[in-house]
Design a protein around this motif. Sequence first.
Motif, short mmCIF file in Angstrom:
data_model
loop_
_atom_site.label_atom_id
_atom_site.label_comp_id
_atom_site.label_asym_id
_atom_site.label_seq_id
_atom_site.Cartn_x
_atom_site.Cartn_y
_atom_site.Cartn_z
N VAL A 209 0.85 -1.20 0.00
CA VAL A 209 0.00 0.00 0.00
C VAL A 209 0.89 1.24 0.00
N ARG A 210 1.96 1.20 0.80
CA ARG A 210 2.88 2.37 0.87
C ARG A 210 3.45 2.68 -0.50
N ALA A 211 3.76 1.63 -1.25
CA ALA A 211 4.39 1.83 -2.56
C ALA A 211 3.48 2.57 -3.54
N VAL A 212 2.19 2.60 -3.29
CA VAL A 212 1.27 3.36 -4.15
C VAL A 212 1.63 4.84 -4.08
N GLY A 213 1.95 5.29 -2.85
CA GLY A 213 2.54 6.63 -2.69
C GLY A 213 1.59 7.81 -2.74
N SER A 214 0.32 7.59 -3.01
CA SER A 214 -0.62 8.73 -3.10
C SER A 214 -0.98 9.21 -1.69
N ARG A 215 -1.65 10.36 -1.64
CA ARG A 215 -2.05 10.90 -0.32
C ARG A 215 -2.98 9.92 0.39
N ALA A 216 -3.94 9.37 -0.35
CA ALA A 216 -4.90 8.43 0.27
C ALA A 216 -4.17 7.17 0.73
N ALA A 217 -3.26 6.66 -0.09
CA ALA A 217 -2.55 5.42 0.28
C ALA A 217 -1.68 5.65 1.51
N LEU A 218 -1.00 6.79 1.56
CA LEU A 218 -0.13 7.05 2.71
C LEU A 218 -0.95 7.27 3.98
N ALA A 219 -2.13 7.85 3.84
CA ALA A 219 -3.03 7.97 5.00
C ALA A 219 -3.46 6.58 5.46
N ALA A 220 -3.77 5.71 4.51
CA ALA A 220 -4.16 4.33 4.86
C ALA A 220 -3.02 3.64 5.60
N VAL A 221 -1.78 3.84 5.14
CA VAL A 221 -0.62 3.23 5.80
C VAL A 221 -0.51 3.71 7.24
N GLU A 222 -0.67 5.01 7.43
CA GLU A 222 -0.58 5.59 8.79
C GLU A 222 -1.62 4.93 9.70
N LEU A 223 -2.81 4.73 9.18
CA LEU A 223 -3.90 4.12 9.97
C LEU A 223 -3.59 2.64 10.25
N LEU A 224 -3.11 1.94 9.24
CA LEU A 224 -2.79 0.52 9.41
C LEU A 224 -1.65 0.34 10.42
N GLU A 225 -0.66 1.22 10.33
CA GLU A 225 0.48 1.12 11.26
C GLU A 225 0.05 1.43 12.69
N PHE A 226 -0.90 2.35 12.85
CA PHE A 226 -1.40 2.65 14.19
C PHE A 226 -2.01 1.39 14.81
N SER A 227 -2.86 0.70 14.04
CA SER A 227 -3.48 -0.52 14.56
C SER A 227 -2.43 -1.60 14.82
N ASN A 228 -1.46 -1.70 13.93
CA ASN A 228 -0.43 -2.74 14.09
C ASN A 228 0.42 -2.53 15.34
N ALA A 229 0.52 -1.27 15.78
CA ALA A 229 1.36 -0.99 16.96
C ALA A 229 0.62 -1.26 18.27
N LEU A 230 -0.68 -1.52 18.23
CA LEU A 230 -1.42 -1.76 19.47
C LEU A 230 -1.16 -3.18 19.96
N PRO A 231 -0.67 -3.32 21.20
CA PRO A 231 -0.39 -4.66 21.72
C PRO A 231 -1.63 -5.56 21.64
N ALA A 232 -2.81 -4.98 21.80
CA ALA A 232 -4.04 -5.81 21.79
C ALA A 232 -4.26 -6.48 20.43
N ASN A 233 -3.61 -5.97 19.40
CA ASN A 233 -3.80 -6.55 18.06
C ASN A 233 -2.78 -7.63 17.74
N GLY A 234 -1.98 -8.02 18.73
CA GLY A 234 -1.05 -9.12 18.51
C GLY A 234 0.26 -8.66 17.91
N PRO A 235 1.15 -9.61 17.62
CA PRO A 235 2.48 -9.25 17.10
C PRO A 235 2.40 -8.54 15.75
#
Length: 316
Positions: A209-235
Amino acid sequence: MDRRRIIIDCDPGVDDAVMLLFAGAARDALDIVGITTVAGNVSAALTARNACIVRALAAREDIPVYAGCTQPLQRTPVEAGHFHGESGLGDLPITAPRHGPEARHAVDLIVETLLAAAPGSVTLVATGPLTNVATALAREPAIRRGLREIAIMGGARSEGGNITASAEYNIHADPDAAQAVFGSGCTVVAFGLDATHQVRATPARVDAVRAVGSRAALAAVELLEFSNALPANGPREQGAPLHDPCPIAWLLRPEAFKFRPCHVDVETRSTLTLGHTAVEFRAAPQRPQNVLWAVSADGDAVFGLLTATLARDAAR
Ligand code: BDR
Ligand code: CA
């Protein structure tokens, strides 16, 4: 190609926001009549504001946003800020959107759109508590005629719950509304945790998704990374589950999911299991099988579609 006419009812919410970026990018396939918002992950004021922020990131300010119900039908609100950040949008920068929500209430938009629609022509996609949808059905039962189906993210069977041991958040947050929707006789296509836990934001998928590079894609990456960093969401290597984009992925590529027909009742009495979805696959005359329950999802297909849709929109 005929575009599918949809209304999106949501409570952004980090994964709702990814869903809006995804749906907004699918211009050639989806005709989004409106985005309606409901109290859920964060307050009703914030979900409406967040929808306006995200539609701007998606360059889709042509889609009107309508703010809806501010609390569940009968209960005290249960928010999920611990999964979505204080703003509801994780670490996305929050600036006041240039255009706010319309003056009309979300339930009015749903009722008026469906009453005016050709029979069976509109899909209602719901990715938050079902308060707006149940209120619309109670106010004007004739709206069922205009509906093709209600595609919801909500519920859990084999996976157990994510807000309590046995309940998924959207159903738990307004179980009375959920029971009214499952019992409405409308065709309901339900994407619960059994399926959404199979759609995970692994590092490789996020990188694509990051490689798409558009504003929408980079916003999606930021959101996905936020969820991925939550311990409750697993490794992190496993990736957080991506819930709300699933109904959109299904509209674009139905074969990415497998379903079983069933009847669903929602627990509304027990405090211990409040919002549990009792999914009954066994047919019986007193139990109409009006629900298609997603039993599995192809995570590669869903992420592939998300990435390709964002890339196509970026190249537009
Ligand atoms: C659902 O709960 C919410 O927190 C998410 O936005 C999603 O709709 C997952 O259980
Ligand atoms: Ca949601």
